[in-house]
Design a protein around this motif. Structure first.
Motif, PDB file in Angstrom:
ATOM      1  N   GLU A 279      31.426 -50.096  18.223  1.00 54.52           N
ATOM      2  CA  GLU A 279      31.920 -49.739  19.543  1.00 54.52           C
ATOM      3  C   GLU A 279      31.546 -48.282  19.865  1.00 54.52           C
ATOM      4  OE1 GLU A 279      36.108 -50.339  20.186  1.00 54.52           O
ATOM      5  OE2 GLU A 279      35.940 -49.854  22.316  1.00 54.52           O
ATOM      6  N   ILE A 280      31.741 -47.423  18.904  1.00 52.55           N
ATOM      7  CA  ILE A 280      31.388 -46.013  19.101  1.00 52.55           C
ATOM      8  C   ILE A 280      29.888 -45.897  19.376  1.00 52.55           C
ATOM      9  CG2 ILE A 280      31.271 -43.733  17.988  1.00 52.55           C
ATOM     10  CD1 ILE A 280      33.808 -44.605  16.368  1.00 52.55           C
ATOM     11  N   TYR A 281      29.121 -46.654  18.598  1.00 56.21           N
ATOM     12  CA  TYR A 281      27.659 -46.631  18.771  1.00 56.21           C
ATOM     13  C   TYR A 281      27.260 -47.091  20.173  1.00 56.21           C
ATOM     14  CZ  TYR A 281      22.805 -48.127  18.295  1.00 56.21           C
ATOM     15  OH  TYR A 281      21.474 -48.312  18.487  1.00 56.21           O
TER      16      TYR A 281
ATOM     17  N   MET B  86      37.448 -42.314   9.901  1.00 56.59           N
ATOM     18  CA  MET B  86      38.664 -42.469  10.693  1.00 56.59           C
ATOM     19  C   MET B  86      39.552 -43.570  10.135  1.00 56.59           C
ATOM     20  SD  MET B  86      37.143 -41.906  14.484  1.00 56.59           S
ATOM     21  CE  MET B  86      38.741 -41.833  15.257  1.00 56.59           C
ATOM     22  N   ARG B  87      38.923 -44.658   9.724  1.00 51.96           N
ATOM     23  CA  ARG B  87      39.727 -45.747   9.149  1.00 51.96           C
ATOM     24  C   ARG B  87      40.401 -45.295   7.875  1.00 51.96           C
ATOM     25  NH1 ARG B  87      35.180 -48.788  10.940  1.00 51.96           N
ATOM     26  NH2 ARG B  87      34.293 -48.875   8.853  1.00 51.96           N
ATOM     27  N   LYS B  88      39.697 -44.470   7.122  1.00 52.89           N
ATOM     28  CA  LYS B  88      40.268 -43.950   5.886  1.00 52.89           C
ATOM     29  C   LYS B  88      41.489 -43.074   6.173  1.00 52.89           C
ATOM     30  CE  LYS B  88      38.065 -41.840   2.197  1.00 52.89           C
ATOM     31  NZ  LYS B  88      36.805 -41.368   1.586  1.00 52.89           N
ATOM     32  N   LYS B  89      41.379 -42.274   7.224  1.00 58.32           N
ATOM     33  CA  LYS B  89      42.489 -41.379   7.595  1.00 58.32           C
ATOM     34  C   LYS B  89      43.511 -42.092   8.472  1.00 58.32           C
ATOM     35  CE  LYS B  89      40.762 -37.161   6.384  1.00 58.32           C
ATOM     36  NZ  LYS B  89      41.306 -36.368   5.369  1.00 58.32           N
ATOM     37  N   GLU B  90      43.211 -43.327   8.803  1.00 57.91           N
ATOM     38  CA  GLU B  90      44.122 -44.133   9.622  1.00 57.91           C
ATOM     39  C   GLU B  90      44.396 -43.524  10.988  1.00 57.91           C
ATOM     40  OE1 GLU B  90      47.389 -44.849   6.974  1.00 57.91           O
ATOM     41  OE2 GLU B  90      46.287 -46.450   6.004  1.00 57.91           O
ATOM     42  N   VAL B  91      43.328 -42.996  11.589  1.00 59.42           N
ATOM     43  CA  VAL B  91      43.435 -42.551  12.972  1.00 59.42           C
ATOM     44  C   VAL B  91      42.386 -43.267  13.808  1.00 59.42           C
ATOM     45  CG1 VAL B  91      44.327 -40.237  12.518  1.00 59.42           C
ATOM     46  CG2 VAL B  91      41.872 -40.603  12.584  1.00 59.42           C
ATOM     47  N   ALA B  92      42.603 -43.275  15.103  1.00 57.28           N
ATOM     48  CA  ALA B  92      41.610 -43.803  16.031  1.00 57.28           C
ATOM     49  C   ALA B  92      41.523 -42.827  17.193  1.00 57.28           C
ATOM     50  CB  ALA B  92      42.011 -45.179  16.521  1.00 57.28           C
ATOM     51  N   GLY B  93      40.415 -42.857  17.907  1.00 57.69           N
ATOM     52  CA  GLY B  93      40.233 -41.886  18.983  1.00 57.69           C
ATOM     53  C   GLY B  93      39.873 -42.556  20.295  1.00 57.69           C
ATOM     54  N   ARG B  94      40.209 -41.877  21.389  1.00 55.58           N
ATOM     55  CA  ARG B  94      39.934 -42.447  22.704  1.00 55.58           C
ATOM     56  C   ARG B  94      38.710 -41.854  23.375  1.00 55.58           C
ATOM     57  NH1 ARG B  94      44.251 -42.055  26.921  1.00 55.58           N
ATOM     58  NH2 ARG B  94      42.622 -43.002  28.177  1.00 55.58           N
ATOM     59  N   THR B  95      38.416 -40.582  23.037  1.00 53.57           N
ATOM     60  CA  THR B  95      37.281 -39.946  23.698  1.00 53.57           C
ATOM     61  C   THR B  95      36.118 -39.816  22.720  1.00 53.57           C
ATOM     62  OG1 THR B  95      38.759 -38.739  25.159  1.00 53.57           O
ATOM     63  CG2 THR B  95      36.507 -37.897  24.959  1.00 53.57           C
ATOM     64  N   VAL B  96      34.977 -40.368  23.134  1.00 50.61           N
ATOM     65  CA  VAL B  96      33.774 -40.314  22.306  1.00 50.61           C
ATOM     66  C   VAL B  96      32.854 -39.242  22.882  1.00 50.61           C
ATOM     67  CG1 VAL B  96      31.787 -41.626  21.457  1.00 50.61           C
ATOM     68  CG2 VAL B  96      33.970 -42.794  21.851  1.00 50.61           C
ATOM     69  N   THR B  97      32.402 -38.325  22.017  1.00 54.18           N
ATOM     70  CA  THR B  97      31.521 -37.249  22.484  1.00 54.18           C
ATOM     71  C   THR B  97      30.208 -37.267  21.712  1.00 54.18           C
ATOM     72  OG1 THR B  97      33.411 -35.882  23.097  1.00 54.18           O
ATOM     73  CG2 THR B  97      31.297 -34.753  22.836  1.00 54.18           C
TER      74      THR B  97
ATOM     75  N   THR C  70      14.305 -43.847  16.920  1.00 53.87           N
ATOM     76  CA  THR C  70      14.744 -43.065  15.766  1.00 53.87           C
ATOM     77  C   THR C  70      16.099 -42.426  16.052  1.00 53.87           C
ATOM     78  OG1 THR C  70      12.414 -42.574  15.426  1.00 53.87           O
ATOM     79  CG2 THR C  70      13.976 -41.351  14.085  1.00 53.87           C
ATOM     80  N   ALA C  71      16.255 -41.907  17.264  1.00 51.95           N
ATOM     81  CA  ALA C  71      17.525 -41.288  17.639  1.00 51.95           C
ATOM     82  C   ALA C  71      18.658 -42.303  17.531  1.00 51.95           C
ATOM     83  CB  ALA C  71      17.448 -40.741  19.064  1.00 51.95           C
ATOM     84  N   LYS C  72      18.426 -43.508  18.014  1.00 53.02           N
ATOM     85  CA  LYS C  72      19.469 -44.545  17.974  1.00 53.02           C
ATOM     86  C   LYS C  72      19.810 -44.942  16.548  1.00 53.02           C
ATOM     87  CE  LYS C  72      19.284 -46.695  22.492  1.00 53.02           C
ATOM     88  NZ  LYS C  72      18.910 -47.893  23.270  1.00 53.02           N
ATOM     89  N   LYS C  73      18.785 -44.996  15.717  1.00 51.74           N
ATOM     90  CA  LYS C  73      19.005 -45.339  14.318  1.00 51.74           C
ATOM     91  C   LYS C  73      19.936 -44.294  13.675  1.00 51.74           C
ATOM     92  CE  LYS C  73      15.141 -46.061  12.008  1.00 51.74           C
ATOM     93  NZ  LYS C  73      14.071 -46.439  11.094  1.00 51.74           N
ATOM     94  N   GLU C  74      19.665 -43.020  13.943  1.00 49.22           N
ATOM     95  CA  GLU C  74      20.507 -41.950  13.407  1.00 49.22           C
ATOM     96  C   GLU C  74      21.921 -42.039  13.958  1.00 49.22           C
ATOM     97  OE1 GLU C  74      19.995 -39.986  11.010  1.00 49.22           O
ATOM     98  OE2 GLU C  74      17.876 -40.476  10.746  1.00 49.22           O
ATOM     99  N   LEU C  75      22.020 -42.364  15.235  1.00 44.02           N
ATOM    100  CA  LEU C  75      23.340 -42.425  15.861  1.00 44.02           C
ATOM    101  C   LEU C  75      24.165 -43.592  15.316  1.00 44.02           C
ATOM    102  CD1 LEU C  75      22.403 -41.421  19.505  1.00 44.02           C
ATOM    103  CD2 LEU C  75      23.848 -40.124  17.913  1.00 44.02           C
ATOM    104  N   LEU C  76      23.506 -44.681  15.009  1.00 43.66           N
ATOM    105  CA  LEU C  76      24.222 -45.816  14.422  1.00 43.66           C
ATOM    106  C   LEU C  76      24.795 -45.411  13.061  1.00 43.66           C
ATOM    107  CD1 LEU C  76      25.089 -48.777  14.497  1.00 43.66           C
ATOM    108  CD2 LEU C  76      22.883 -49.394  13.501  1.00 43.66           C
ATOM    109  N   TYR C  77      23.961 -44.681  12.326  1.00 39.81           N
ATOM    110  CA  TYR C  77      24.417 -44.170  11.032  1.00 39.81           C
ATOM    111  C   TYR C  77      25.612 -43.234  11.200  1.00 39.81           C
ATOM    112  CZ  TYR C  77      24.426 -40.865   7.138  1.00 39.81           C
ATOM    113  OH  TYR C  77      24.811 -40.032   6.132  1.00 39.81           O
ATOM    114  N   LEU C  78      25.493 -42.298  12.141  1.00 38.27           N
ATOM    115  CA  LEU C  78      26.576 -41.331  12.379  1.00 38.27           C
ATOM    116  C   LEU C  78      27.850 -42.030  12.854  1.00 38.27           C
ATOM    117  CD1 LEU C  78      24.671 -38.398  14.166  1.00 38.27           C
ATOM    118  CD2 LEU C  78      25.729 -38.323  11.897  1.00 38.27           C
ATOM    119  N   ALA C  79      27.688 -42.977  13.766  1.00 40.89           N
ATOM    120  CA  ALA C  79      28.853 -43.688  14.325  1.00 40.89           C
ATOM    121  C   ALA C  79      29.612 -44.417  13.225  1.00 40.89           C
ATOM    122  CB  ALA C  79      28.397 -44.669  15.401  1.00 40.89           C
ATOM    123  N   ASN C  80      28.876 -45.087  12.345  1.00 37.26           N
ATOM    124  CA  ASN C  80      29.540 -45.818  11.266  1.00 37.26           C
ATOM    125  C   ASN C  80      30.207 -44.876  10.277  1.00 37.26           C
ATOM    126  OD1 ASN C  80      29.378 -48.783  11.396  1.00 37.26           O
ATOM    127  ND2 ASN C  80      27.213 -48.354  11.737  1.00 37.26           N
ATOM    128  N   LYS C  81      29.565 -43.761  10.046  1.00 43.16           N
ATOM    129  CA  LYS C  81      30.120 -42.791   9.107  1.00 43.16           C
ATOM    130  C   LYS C  81      31.435 -42.224   9.646  1.00 43.16           C
ATOM    131  CE  LYS C  81      28.788 -38.765   6.462  1.00 43.16           C
ATOM    132  NZ  LYS C  81      27.670 -38.068   5.844  1.00 43.16           N
TER     133      LYS C  81
END
Ligand SMILES: [Mg+2]
Length: 388
Positions: A311-313, A274-285, A258-269
């Motif tokens: 990738e974030i997921y 980020m794609r909308k704002k045209e930024v990318a990030g290097r550190t994932v927290t 269940t935790a992973k399912k939520e995280l996949l949702y969060l990661a995609n969101k």
């Protein structure tokens, strides 16, 4: 070391793009802005400015001043497209590009001289390439500091080029009226007028003590700026330091799936945003709050920035191993990305980055983005992939 800064500012950017797309408008007073009733002028062509039209003015006023003007709505998506093209040209000359707005940036070219020549040569080249590739003119100011470069770019608009060598800064600033002083608010301007200070030279002659008495610790800053002393760095990142999303669950999450399912949702969101704002990030927290409200974060820094949900997921799944998720009840999960950079900055990635996998990912992300646009963020839950 002496810095070399270029400030670049597109000339009447929105109207110029409109003229570019409809050459029949060339030489006409073009005014881009909101509605007749309530809107304001976003930007006016130089022909319209002759009639006293300027940005932030109510459209109704602009119509009165320039009744034969050509009034057009703001086409932000189109301006952004052209802006991206322009910034890509900037990034060709240095990675140290600090955007101030859609059509304006500081470039630190101190380290670019070996490749591209003297700072003024670089400014000339940028102007030339921008004109050739976009058909638009940009004004440039070249100076040893941001402050002076910004003032310089405004001296000779449109299509201007003003060079202020390090040993000519004082000479350049001295005769200028203090209203040219960039980054100093109206209140300060008025106070300076009261002190009978009209030019940079006059300001530089006011004893520091007087300025400190009048403006507090801002006084020293004014004193330094009056002489062109400004050691602010060109900061090649977005104001936003991180982007993320978190969710508190109505019921504690007990199992890993269940935790992973939520995280996949969060990661995609997060990735979509980020794609909308045209930024990318290097550190994932990854942030985890357990049912006893104890909160932990686990981070990983990548070698390359990302805006890809999967990738974030997958990073977050690695980080999960360093938590007690699945063993202790979880109340909240969050994902954020930091060390953000602009899209245009990443465009300099070598071509071999474009392998099949990343092309496939890009297509998938585009498809996902259109789903998000169509059905709303809340309704696109890749979590369903899990439940077959
Ligand atoms: Mg501009």
């Amino acid at each position: 070391m002496q810095k070399a800064i270029i400030h670049l500012d597109m000339d009447a950017f929105y109207p110029s793009v409109e003229v570019l797309d409809n050459p029949a408008l060339k030489g006409k007073p073009v005014i881009v802005g909101g509605s007749r009733e309530r809107g304001v002028v976003a930007s006016a062509s130089y022909e319209a400015r002759k009639f006293g039209v300027h940005s932030a003015q109510p459209m109704a006023t602009a119509m009165r001043l320039c009744p034969h003007g050509i009034f057009l709505p703001v086409r932000m998506a189109r301006y952004r497209e052209v802006s991206k093209q322009v910034f890509e040209i900037f990034y060709h000359f240095t990675p140290l590009v600090e955007p101030l707005s859609i059509d304006e940036a500081f470039l630190d070219v101190t380290g670019s001289t070996r490749l591209f020549g003297q700072p003024e040569d670089i400014a000339r080249k940028i102007k030339k390439v921008v004109l050739e590739e976009t058909g638009l003119t940009v004004s440039a100011g070249v100076a040893p500091s941001k402050f002076v470069a910004k003032i310089a770019s405004d001296m000779d608009k449109p299509d201007g080029l003003t060079i202020v060598p390090p040993d000519r800064v004082r000479e350049f600033l001295n005769p200028l009226p203090i209203k040219k002083m960039w980054g100093v608010g109206k209140v300060t301007h008025h106070a300076l007028m009261r002190l009978n200070v009209r030019t940079f030279k006059e300001l530089s002659q006011v004893p520091l003590k007087v300025l400190e008495k009048e403006f507090g610790k801002h006084g020293l800053k004014l004193h330094q700026l009056s002489m062109g002393i400004d050691d602010r760095e060109v900061i090649p990142y977005h104001d936003v330091k991180s982007m993320g999303h978190e969710e508190t669950f109505p019921q504690d999450i007990l199992d890993m799936d269940t935790a992973k399912k939520e995280l996949l949702y969060l990661a995609n969101k997060v990735a979509h945003r980020m794609r909308k704002k045209e930024v990318a990030g290097r550190t994932v927290t990854l942030k985890v709050k357990y049912s006893d409200f104890r909160q932990i974060t686990r981070s990983k820094t990548l070698s390359k920035s990302t805006d890809d949900g999967f990738e974030i997921y997958s990073i977050v799944c690695q980080l999960l191993e360093k938590t007690a998720v699945g063993k202790r009840p979880v109340r909240l999960l969050g994902i954020s990305l930091s060390q953000l950079s602009f899209l245009a900055a990443r465009r300099q990635l070598p071509l071999f980055d474009q392998d099949m996998d990343s092309v496939r990912r890009k297509n998938l992300n585009m498809a996902l983005d259109s789903l998000y646009e169509k059905y709303g963020e809340e309704n696109v839950r890749p979590g369903v992939l899990f439940s077959k």
